[in-house]
Design a protein around this motif. Structure first.
Motif, PDB file in Angstrom:
ATOM      1  N   ALA A 254       0.888  -1.209  -0.095  1.00 23.75           N
ATOM      2  CA  ALA A 254       0.154  -0.011  -0.138  1.00 23.75           C
ATOM      3  C   ALA A 254       0.824   1.341   0.034  1.00 23.75           C
ATOM      4  O   ALA A 254       0.366   2.506   0.451  1.00 23.75           O
ATOM      5  CB  ALA A 254      -0.830  -0.100   1.212  1.00 23.75           C
ATOM      6  N   SER A 255       1.982   1.075  -0.378  1.00 19.05           N
ATOM      7  CA  SER A 255       3.073   2.229  -0.400  1.00 19.05           C
ATOM      8  C   SER A 255       2.647   3.319  -1.572  1.00 19.05           C
ATOM      9  O   SER A 255       2.135   2.978  -2.549  1.00 19.05           O
ATOM     10  CB  SER A 255       4.552   1.601  -0.754  1.00 19.05           C
ATOM     11  OG  SER A 255       5.250   2.932  -0.788  1.00 19.05           O
ATOM     12  N   PRO A 256       2.804   4.593  -1.038  1.00 19.39           N
ATOM     13  CA  PRO A 256       2.189   5.632  -1.988  1.00 19.39           C
ATOM     14  C   PRO A 256       3.179   5.902  -2.800  1.00 19.39           C
ATOM     15  O   PRO A 256       2.926   6.487  -3.871  1.00 19.39           O
ATOM     16  CB  PRO A 256       2.142   6.632  -0.900  1.00 19.39           C
ATOM     17  CG  PRO A 256       3.010   6.590   0.095  1.00 19.39           C
ATOM     18  CD  PRO A 256       2.907   5.219   0.454  1.00 19.39           C
ATOM     19  N   LEU A 257       4.532   5.425  -2.929  1.00 21.98           N
ATOM     20  CA  LEU A 257       5.776   5.671  -3.615  1.00 21.98           C
ATOM     21  C   LEU A 257       6.226   4.301  -4.177  1.00 21.98           C
ATOM     22  O   LEU A 257       6.233   3.267  -3.364  1.00 21.98           O
ATOM     23  CB  LEU A 257       6.618   6.663  -2.963  1.00 21.98           C
ATOM     24  CG  LEU A 257       6.171   8.134  -2.514  1.00 21.98           C
ATOM     25  CD1 LEU A 257       7.185   8.713  -1.799  1.00 21.98           C
ATOM     26  CD2 LEU A 257       5.778   8.916  -3.754  1.00 21.98           C
ATOM     27  N   PRO A 258       6.844   4.315  -5.273  1.00 18.05           N
ATOM     28  CA  PRO A 258       7.662   3.053  -5.748  1.00 18.05           C
ATOM     29  C   PRO A 258       8.594   2.706  -4.834  1.00 18.05           C
ATOM     30  O   PRO A 258       9.307   3.617  -4.165  1.00 18.05           O
ATOM     31  CB  PRO A 258       8.037   3.582  -7.084  1.00 18.05           C
ATOM     32  CG  PRO A 258       7.359   4.697  -7.496  1.00 18.05           C
ATOM     33  CD  PRO A 258       7.020   5.550  -6.446  1.00 18.05           C
ATOM     34  N   ILE A 259       8.619   1.456  -4.665  1.00 13.52           N
ATOM     35  CA  ILE A 259       9.890   0.847  -3.601  1.00 13.52           C
ATOM     36  C   ILE A 259      11.028   0.446  -4.262  1.00 13.52           C
ATOM     37  O   ILE A 259      12.092   0.516  -3.758  1.00 13.52           O
ATOM     38  CB  ILE A 259       8.890  -0.426  -2.867  1.00 13.52           C
ATOM     39  CG1 ILE A 259       7.891   0.077  -1.995  1.00 13.52           C
ATOM     40  CG2 ILE A 259      10.298  -1.073  -2.079  1.00 13.52           C
ATOM     41  CD1 ILE A 259       7.075  -1.081  -1.338  1.00 13.52           C
ATOM     42  N   ILE A 260      10.734   0.066  -5.689  1.00 11.41           N
ATOM     43  CA  ILE A 260      11.811  -0.338  -6.586  1.00 11.41           C
ATOM     44  C   ILE A 260      11.965   0.603  -7.683  1.00 11.41           C
ATOM     45  O   ILE A 260      10.950   0.716  -8.463  1.00 11.41           O
ATOM     46  CB  ILE A 260      11.702  -1.877  -7.000  1.00 11.41           C
ATOM     47  CG1 ILE A 260      11.633  -2.853  -5.727  1.00 11.41           C
ATOM     48  CG2 ILE A 260      12.708  -2.303  -7.812  1.00 11.41           C
ATOM     49  CD1 ILE A 260      11.213  -4.177  -5.860  1.00 11.41           C
ATOM     50  N   GLY A 261      13.134   1.103  -7.651  1.00  7.51           N
ATOM     51  CA  GLY A 261      13.107   2.304  -8.920  1.00  7.51           C
ATOM     52  C   GLY A 261      14.270   1.623 -10.058  1.00  7.51           C
ATOM     53  O   GLY A 261      14.978   0.571  -9.893  1.00  7.51           O
ATOM     54  N   LYS A 262      14.139   2.429 -11.208  1.00  5.65           N
ATOM     55  CA  LYS A 262      15.210   1.862 -12.178  1.00  5.65           C
ATOM     56  C   LYS A 262      16.714   1.914 -11.907  1.00  5.65           C
ATOM     57  O   LYS A 262      17.249   1.051 -12.189  1.00  5.65           O
ATOM     58  CB  LYS A 262      14.942   2.983 -13.476  1.00  5.65           C
ATOM     59  CG  LYS A 262      15.828   2.622 -14.850  1.00  5.65           C
ATOM     60  CD  LYS A 262      15.473   3.603 -15.659  1.00  5.65           C
ATOM     61  CE  LYS A 262      16.312   3.436 -16.928  1.00  5.65           C
ATOM     62  NZ  LYS A 262      15.957   4.546 -18.119  1.00  5.65           N
TER      63      LYS A 262
END
Length: 423
Positions: A254-262
């Protein structure tokens, strides 16, 4: 003799209502024993899942339907200490063939939240086993459940009702299995510990995935998942360091922001010598930055990608469900025909016993006459004459009575049963 089903399901009652009359495995024995004490009930089975609570009953006289229905409703309320007035528009009750068809539809997954899901058949079998262990199965229910298991097998074999993915969670597991050859050699990271991830963990276990890491914000919630699939638990900040160890990442938080990025994935690919990675992001908003799909040897699926597959397959399952309904209707009719003949069995036994009594009486008289010196030919002729007259007396009188009362249907049935030709 008749069969009745009384209950609620996901279509008739909210979860708040369903949970009020649910039966856990811990109380099912007590419930079956209590219900079976009812004087009108000859057999009972209780099916209780997250989506339904249903009670299946057999009883001798169809005329007792309303008495049985009222009694079981009262029992249900008393057992759970619930005022059943709140269930006025939620409880359903089916009798006879409609009840049989309903249970067959349940076992085949047609009445499920997800059409064609296979888990319900195992739950129906468990309900049957509980009733069997508690000696609550009548001959009628025993025969009914054997018919149900037979029908479920036919439907699974002759239709495509269970052939296609019907949930996003299951679709995710199939994508992972299809993309890589040997599931047992792969490592999977599950990000999150909610209902979707729990369901996925069960599918992963079923499909042979053994090396699993669960990443979650709190350790306590991840413990349940870890016990299901014997997984290692890590925190969300540890993902960056451990990502290089896994081939597949399935995320639903339910995270509002990405947890895993490019950037994190780029570094991971370098550390993995560019070996392929699969990311399945089931979160909304998304847990994985969409830009990672631009990277070589990275496969990214979102919930929308999988949902389209699910929707297409659900449409195929609906077609298969329609095919299954023909099979169910046909098999239900066969069972109901068998049920109708049950009440005649005792009459048939009585008729045969009466014939044996007549035969035995005449045999004893014939043997006594022979011992007293009577001519054997005369004795034999008298025996056969009297035996014939006594055996045909009742059918003859019944034929005449049917003709006298102008009961053409009765007369035709009797005539056919006696092997008479139509005049």
């Amino acid at each position: 003799m008749s069969i009745t089903v009384l209950g609620v399901n996901h279509k008739s009652a909210s979860v708040a209502l369903r949970e009020k009359i649910a039966f856990s495995n811990e109380i099912i024995d007590k419930a079956l024993y209590s219900l079976y004490q009812h004087p009108l009930i000859t057999g009972c089975v209780i099916l209780s899942t997250c989506n339904r609570t249903e009670i299946y009953l057999s009883y001798e006289d169809e005329a007792d339907f309303f008495r049985v229905k009222q009694s079981v409703e009262n029992w249900l309320g008393q057992f759970h200490h619930v005022d059943l007035d709140v269930f006025n528009n939620s409880l359903y009750c089916y009798e006879g063939q409609k009840a049989v068809e309903h249970l067959m539809s349940v076992a085949c997954g047609i009445d499920s939240l997800i059409i064609g899901e296979s888990q319900i058949l195992g739950q129906v079998k468990q309900a049957y086993n509980f009733a069997q262990q508690n000696n609550c199965l009548s001959v009628q229910l025993e025969k009914l459940f054997q018919s149900i298991f037979h029908v479920a097998k036919i439907v699974r074999t002759e239709t495509n009702i269970g052939a296609n993915t019907a949930s996003v969670a299951y679709a995710a597991c199939l994508v992972a299995r299809d993309l890589f050859s040997d599931a047992s050699e792969l490592s999977v990271m599950l990000v999150g510990a909610g209902e979707t991830i729990e369901l996925i963990s069960r599918y992963l276990k079923h499909h042979g995935f053994k090396n699993v890491i669960v990443a979650n914000r709190t350790r306590d919630k991840a413990l349940k998942l870890a016990s299901i699939i014997d997984a290692e638990i890590i925190s969300l900040p540890d993902i960056a360091n451990r990502l290089k160890e896994v081939d597949i990442v399935i995320s639903s938080t339910a995270s509002p922001l990405p947890i895993i990025g490019k950037g994190m994935v780029e570094r991971t690919l370098h550390e993995r010598n560019n070996n392929p990675m699969l990311f399945i992001d089931l979160a909304v908003p998304r847990d994985v930055e969409s830009e990672i799909s631009q990277l070589e040897n990275v496969y990214l699926y979102t919930v929308d990608d999988l949902q389209q597959t699910v929707q297409n397959n659900l449409e195929q399952r609906i077609i298969a469900a329609n095919e299954a309904e023909y099979i169910i209707h046909e098999q239900a009719e066969l069972y109901v025909d068998w049920l109708k003949t049950r009440h005649a069995v005792e009459y048939v036994k009585q008729y045969r016993q009466n014939a044996q009594v007549i035969k035995r009486e005449l045999e004893l008289k014939a043997l006594k006459a022979i011992k007293q010196g009577a001519n054997i030919d005369d004795v034999f002729f008298e025996f056969s004459h009297k035996l014939t007259n006594k055996l045909i007396h009742a059918p003859t009188q019944t034929l005449l009575e049917a003709a006298t009362h102008e009961c053409d249907d009765c007369f035709k049935i009797l005539s056919k049963g006696l092997g008479l030709k139509e005049l």
